[in-house]
Enzyme design. Structure first.
Site: not given
Ligand code: NAD
Length: 250
Positions: A62, A141, A154-155, A157, A187
């Site tokens: 975590n 992000s 979120y923004a 963070s 994405i």
């Molecule tokens: N998908 C998008 O369009 C997008 C856009 C901007 C930013 N992001 C950023 O990219 C990163 C990955 O996002 P994603 O789209 O792959 O999301 P996702 O939800 O597919 O993957 C996120 C992963 O983080 C893990 N996680 C969550 N809380 C946790 C914790 N407390 N400890 C350990 N693991 C934890 C989840 O279990 C998951 O496996 C994130 O930081 C997200 O903010 C994604």
């Protein structure tokens, strides 16, 4: 000459962008330690990847726990003696307006997305410095620039992640720490499904993107690999947008 495999630690590697980066690194022959809060999926992926002959290790973590994070860094060092690349991808989102965000939700988002990142950097950077340096890629992000796409908490963070990266670079750039941030937008991952749950909503979103396509996991992996490599050695403390033109073109 065959390049030595890198030791890659991926925080938040059981889904989405982190998982894609892990899989790609394994296919390149690297030694990958990946962590996630989701133990069931993490273990299942580890078994699957090991059965394919890859050097994959899962550690449940975590990111909001300093104890967990210290343990991850220590175990990786025990196993391989060094961490060459750190990719921090763990994150949470929820689309809410200011008036609906409770203090608890605010703290949860800040804890995972920002404190979790701080802990990973704090645990890994001293180990990298002991080994002469390392490459760090933060998954941030575009929300930090536009304020949209995930709510105020979120923004905030993700904006914090920009400042944290730059402060870390300010302190450690002369000690071999190469650190940059990818800022994906739209994405196609499970996280995007949270924000845009229907095909109709995703189509509406697609039409707002200048190149009229959602980003793919390959797009994020390519950018992460570039920033984690010698090819980008003269880029430091940068934000690289992966957004199909969405942030600056309207
Ligand atoms: N998908 C998008 O369009 C997008 C856009 C901007 C930013 N992001 C950023 O990219 C990163 C990955 O996002 P994603 O789209 O792959 O999301 P996702 O939800 O597919 O993957 C996120 C992963 O983080 C893990 N996680 C969550 N809380 C946790 C914790 N407390 N400890 C350990 N693991 C934890 C989840 O279990 C998951 O496996 C994130 O930081 C997200 O903010 C994604």
């Amino acid at each position: 000459m065959v390049a030595e495999p890198s030791v890659v630690l991926i925080v938040g590697g059981a889904a989405g962008i982190g998982k894609a980066a892990a899989e790609d690194r394994l296919k390149k022959g690297d030694k990958v330690v990946f962590t996630d809060i989701n133990e069931a999926v993490g273990k299942q992926l580890m078994e699957q990847w090991q059965a394919q002959g890859y050097s994959a290790t899962f550690i449940q973590q975590n990111v909001t726990s300093w104890t967990d994070t210290e343990k991850v860094a220590a175990k990786t060092i025990d196993m391989y003696g060094r961490i060459d690349i750190l990719i921090v991808s763990a994150g949470v989102t929820s689309q809410q307006r200011l008036e609906d965000i409770t203090y608890k939700q605010w703290c949860f988002t800040l804890d995972v997305n920002l404190t979790g990142l701080f802990y990973s950097l704090k645990a890994v950077i001293p180990e990298m410095i002991r080994n002469g340096g390392g490459n760090i890629v933060i998954v941030g992000s575009g929300s930090a620039i536009t304020g949209s796409g995930g709510g105020i908490h979120y923004a905030t963070s993700k904006g914090g992640a920009f400042g944290l990266m730059r402060a870390v670079a300010d302190q450690f750039s002369d000690q071999g720490i190469h650190i940059n941030l990818v800022a994906p937008r739209v994405i196609a991952t499970e996280m995007l499904d949270v924000l845009y749950p229907t095909e109709e909503a995703r189509e509406e979103l697609r039409q707002k993107i200048p190149i009229k396509q959602l980003g793919t996991l390959e797009d994020t992996t390519n950018a992460i690999n570039f920033l984690a490599s010698e090819a980008s050695r003269y880029m430091q403390a940068q934000v690289m947008l992966i957004d199909g033109g969405r942030t600056y073109l309207t």
